[in-house]
Enzyme design. Structure first.
Site, short mmCIF file in Angstrom:
data_model
loop_
_atom_site.label_atom_id
_atom_site.label_comp_id
_atom_site.label_asym_id
_atom_site.label_seq_id
_atom_site.Cartn_x
_atom_site.Cartn_y
_atom_site.Cartn_z
N GLY A 144 -13.84 -1.40 -6.98
CA GLY A 144 -15.15 -0.83 -6.66
C GLY A 144 -15.19 0.04 -5.43
N GLY A 145 -14.03 0.52 -4.96
CA GLY A 145 -14.03 1.42 -3.80
C GLY A 145 -14.66 0.72 -2.60
N ARG B 223 0.85 -1.19 0.00
CA ARG B 223 0.00 0.00 0.00
C ARG B 223 0.89 1.25 0.00
NH1 ARG B 223 -5.22 1.80 -0.98
NH2 ARG B 223 -6.14 2.89 0.77
N GLN C 153 -4.18 8.14 -3.80
CA GLN C 153 -4.69 7.18 -2.83
C GLN C 153 -4.88 7.78 -1.43
OE1 GLN C 153 -6.20 3.81 -3.39
NE2 GLN C 153 -4.26 3.52 -4.45
N THR D 175 -9.93 0.25 -9.93
CA THR D 175 -8.89 -0.56 -9.28
C THR D 175 -8.92 -1.82 -10.12
OG1 THR D 175 -9.22 0.41 -7.11
CG2 THR D 175 -8.53 -1.89 -7.12
N SER E 249 -7.75 0.90 3.37
CA SER E 249 -8.24 0.45 2.08
C SER E 249 -9.42 -0.49 2.26
CB SER E 249 -7.11 -0.30 1.36
OG SER E 249 -7.57 -0.87 0.15
N SER E 250 -10.11 -0.74 1.14
CA SER E 250 -11.16 -1.77 1.13
C SER E 250 -10.74 -2.97 0.29
CB SER E 250 -12.47 -1.19 0.57
OG SER E 250 -12.91 -0.13 1.36
N ASP F 207 -8.05 8.19 0.75
CA ASP F 207 -8.63 7.13 1.58
C ASP F 207 -8.45 7.39 3.07
OD1 ASP F 207 -9.74 5.67 -0.46
OD2 ASP F 207 -8.14 4.21 -0.60
N ASN G 234 -6.24 4.45 -7.17
CA ASN G 234 -7.44 5.02 -6.54
C ASN G 234 -8.44 5.46 -7.60
OD1 ASN G 234 -9.13 5.57 -4.40
ND2 ASN G 234 -8.48 7.70 -4.23
#
Ligand code: DON
Length: 586
Positions: free
Chosen positions: A490-491, A122, A437, A398, A469-470, A440, A418
Site C-alpha cells: 500500500g505504499g 532492499r 524502487q 507490494t 521504504s514504508s 522512493d 514498487n
C-alpha cells in the site's frame, strides 16, 4: 556454503513431481482446513477469511504459493524454509509484486534461539547514482526518470535475501533447490490468469507494452492476457533453475547478471556488473517497542515502517482508545493525529541509516511520544503548507505474507517491485521483471514521490544507498512468544494499515479476521487529508469533518495477510482486499 550445491537432479525431479501432485490436489481442494468466512456485512467493503490450524500456517496474496509454503511446513520445514519457498513461488504466481528483480524486508522470530532478526534485502542504488540523478535540465524532479526509466531500477536484493534466510535460519531439512522447485514447475507449466493476476495485468497493460521483452504478459494483439489465458514463463523457469543449481551467484554474476545490466542500461540506467556482484543483504537488529505489555518487533531503516509504527503506538498508548471504542470518532481522531506527527518525523529524519544518522532511539522513545501527545487536542491540527503536495497513490503493488510453524518460529515478509509489475521491463531472456524502487528516494527535497510522500536530504539519492521504504513486516510478541504476524502493501499506507491491524488485535481485542477486515483510514502529514476506505460509516466521516479533518474517500488499501496465535491454535486471515488471497494451514 550453499545447500543448493548439495542437491542433485534426482531431488529436483522428485520436487517437480510433488508440485504437480500438489497442483492437482489444489484443484480439488481436498485438504482445505475448516474455514470461516467472515463477511462483515456492516462494513460492506472488506472481507477476511479465517482459517484454523494446529501446527503451521501461511497467509499470502495467492493461494498456490500459500499452499506450497504450508506443504513445506507439513513436511517438517520451519517457517523460514516455507517463507523462502513462498517468496520464490510468488515471483511466478504474483508477478506484479512477488519478485526476483526487486527487494524487501523479512522479520523473523527464531524460537530455538529466542531471538528476533531483520533481513534487509532492499534494492541499492548503483554506484554511479548522484544526488541529482532524477532532476531534469531545469533542476526539477522528473518522474519519467525516477519511475519510468532504467535510472529507477535498484540493484535487486530478493534472491540474495531469500538465500541468506535459507542458509542462516532454515531448518537444514530442505536445500535451496528443493524450496525453488515448486516455483520452477509453475513457471514452466503455466498458471491460469485469474484473480489478482487478472486484475493487475488489466491495469499494467500500457506499462508492459512499452518494452518488447515483456510480451509474455500480452496477447498477440498487444492487450494484456485475460481470463482463460495461461501465463507461461519459460525464461523465468530457466533463471530459477540456474539459482537452484548455483545459489544466488547465478543471479549476481554470469549470464543473468549480464542481461539485467544490459536491460537497465538500454532503458537509460547506470547499473553495472560490479553493482550486482557487490550487492549484499544485511541482517539488522529489528526496531522494538512495547505497547500495553506486548512487544512490537518490526523493520528498521532503510524502512521507516518499524520506527513509525512504534512511534504511533507510543503516542496512542497514552489515550484510553479501548474505552473510546473501536471505530468511534474520538478514537479515530487520535489515531489520525498520531499518524500526522509520525509522518512529519518521517519526512524530516528518515533515510538509510548506514549512510545518514537516523535518531531511531529518540523517535521510538516513550519520552518523544509523550512530547508529541501533548500537542494533540480535540480538533485536527492543521499541517503547514510548505510545498507541492500530491495525493497518495493507492494500490496493492507490494505483497506481504506471514508464516508460523509448529516449532514456534514466525516470519513476516514484505517485498516489492514498487509499482504494479515494477518498471514493467523484463530483462530479455531471463523472465525477470525489474523494479522501479528508486522513486522512493527524494528526487528533490520536499517533492513528493509516487505515494505523495515527502522526504529530504536524509533520503537523497546516493551511490550504494537504499531508498527509504514504508514496508512494515511485524511480529507482536506476548511473554516472548509470537501473538500476531502481520504486514501489508500500500505504499505510504503500509505503516498505518499495520498500525490498525495491531490496534484492532491488542487494543480492541478483535479476532484476527475482523481485525484485518475492519475499514481503515490514513493520514501521512502531507497532503493534509484523511483517506478513508469505503467501509467507514458516513456518520463517523461526518464527526471527523466536524473536528476539522479533510476527508477523501479512497479505495481499499493494504492486503494485510496475518496470522494470530490463539490459545486454541493458529488462525490465518487472508485479507481479501485483493482477489485470490488465501491462508493455508495444517
Ligand atoms: O518501499 C516502499 O515503501 C514502496 N516502494 C512500496 C510500494 C508499494 O507498496 C506499492 N503498493 N501499493
Amino acid at each position: 556454503m550453499h545447500a543448493a550445491r548439495r542437491s542433485g537432479a534426482t531431488n529436483h525431479m522428485t520436487m517437480v513431481r510433488l508440485v504437480l501432485c500438489l497442483l492437482a490436489a489444489l484443484a480439488i481442494a481436498s485438504s482445505a482446513p475448516a474455514q470461516t468466512t467472515l463477511d462483515l456485512a456492516g462494513s460492506g467493503s472488506a472481507q477476511a477469511r479465517a482459517v484454523h490450524a494446529q501446527h503451521g500456517m501461511v497467509a499470502a496474496q495467492e493461494a498456490t504459493a500459500a499452499r506450497i509454503g504450508a506443504d513445506i511446513l507439513e513436511r517438517g520445514g520451519n517457517a523460514v524454509d516455507a517463507a523462502v519457498a513462498v517468496g520464490f513461488a510468488l515471483a511466478v504466481t504474483l508477478p506484479k509484486a512477488g519478485n526476483l528483480g526487486g527487494g524487501g524486508f523479512m522479520v523473523l522470530h527464531l524460537a530455538g534461539r529466542n531471538e528476533e532478526v531483520a533481513i534487509d534485502y532492499r534494492e541499492a542504488a548503483p554506484a554511479a547514482t548522484t544526488s541529482d540523478v532524477f532532476l531534469n535540465e531545469r533542476g526539477e524532479a522528473d518522474p519519467e526518470r525516477s519511475r519510468n526509466s532504467g535510472l529507477a531500477v535498484g540493484v535487486p536484493g530478493t534472491v540474495a535475501g531469500l538465500a541468506l534466510a535459507h542458509a542462516r535460519y532454515g531448518s537444514g531439512r530442505f536445500t535451496l533447490a528443493e524450496l525453488i522447485a515448486p516455483a520452477i514447475a509453475l513457471a514452466r507449466a503455466g498458471i491460469p490468469v485469474a484473480d489478482d493476476l487478472l486484475d493487475s495485468l488489466a491495469l499494467a497493460g500500457p506499462r508492459l507494452a512499452r518494452w518488447p521483452s515483456s510480451k509474455i504478459f500480452l496477447k498477440a494483439n498487444g492487450e494484456p492476457l485475460g481470463a482463460g489465458d495461461a501465463l507461461v514463463q519459460r525464461d523465468l523457469a530457466h533463471s530459477l533453475e540456474a539459482i537452484a543449481r548455483a545459489g544466488e551467484r547465478a543471479f549476481y554474476t554470469g549470464a543473468i547478471a549480464d542481461r539485467i545490466v544490459a536491460a537497465v542500461r538500454s532503458a537509460g540506467g547506470r547499473m553495472t556488473l560490479a553493482d550486482l556482484n557487490s550487492y549484499r543483504p544485511i541482517v539488522r537488529a529489528p526496531v522494538r517497542g512495547l505497547y500495553r505489555g506486548h512487544e512490537i518487533v518490526s523493520m528498521p531503516p532503510p524502512s521507516s515502517g518499524g520506527v513509525h509504527l512504534v512511534e504511533m503506538l507510543n503516542i496512542l498508548e497514552g489515550f484510553p482508545l479501548d474505552r473510546l471504542g473501536a471505530g468511534s470518532p474520538a478514537a479515530l481522531h487520535l489515531m489520525i493525529e498520531a499518524m500526522k506527527l509520525a509522518y512529519a518525523d518521517r519526512a524530516e529524519f528518515l533515510g538509510d541509516s548506514d549512510v545518514v544518522d537516523v535518531p531511531i532511539a529518540r523517535l521510538t522513545s516513550k519520552s518523544h511520544a509523550a512530547a508529541l501527545r501533548a500537542r494533540i487536542g480535540e480538533r485536527a491540527q492543521a499541517v503547514p503548507a510548505s510545498g507541492p503536495d500530491s495525493p497518495p497513490r493507492g494500490g496493492g503493488n507490494t505483497t506481504h505474507y506471514s508464516v508460523v510453524d509448529r516449532f514456534g518460529n514466525a516470519v513476516a515478509n514484505t517485498y516489492s517491485l514498487n509499482f504494479n509489475y515494477g518498471l514493467g521491463l523484463l530483462a530479455e531472456g531471463t523472465g525477470i521483471l525489474l523494479n522501479n524502487q528508486l522513486d522512493d528516494f527524494a528526487a528533490k527535497p520536499g517533492v513528493p514521490n509516487a505515494f505523495g510522500l515527502v522526504s529530504g536530504g536524509a533520503n537523497a539519492p546516493g551511490p550504494g544507498k537504499r531508498p527509504l521504504s514504508s514496508m512494515t513486516p511485524t511480529i507482536v510478541l506476548k511473554d516472548g512468544r509470537p501473538l500476531l504476524v502481520t504486514g501489508a502493501p500500500g505504499g505510504s499506507r503500509i505503516i498505518t494499515s499495520v498500525l490498525q491491524v495491531v490496534l484492532n488485535v491488542i487494543e480492541f481485542k478483535k479476532p484476527i479476521a475482523e481485525a484485518v477486515a475492519a475499514p481503515r483510514l490514513h493520514h501521512q502529514w502531507r497532503p493534509d487529508e484523511v483517506v478513508v476506505e469505503p467501509g467507514l460509516p458516513a456518520d463517523s466521516v461526518g464527526a471527523l469533518q466536524a473536528r476539522g479533518h479533510t476527508i477523501r474517500r479512497g479505495p481499499l488499501f493494504g492486503s494485510a495477510h496475518s496470522i494470530a496465535v490463539a490459545p486454541g491454535g493458529l488462525v490465518g486471515a487472508a485479507d481479501e482486499r485483493a482477489r485470490g488471497a488465501k491462508a493455508h494451514g495444517y
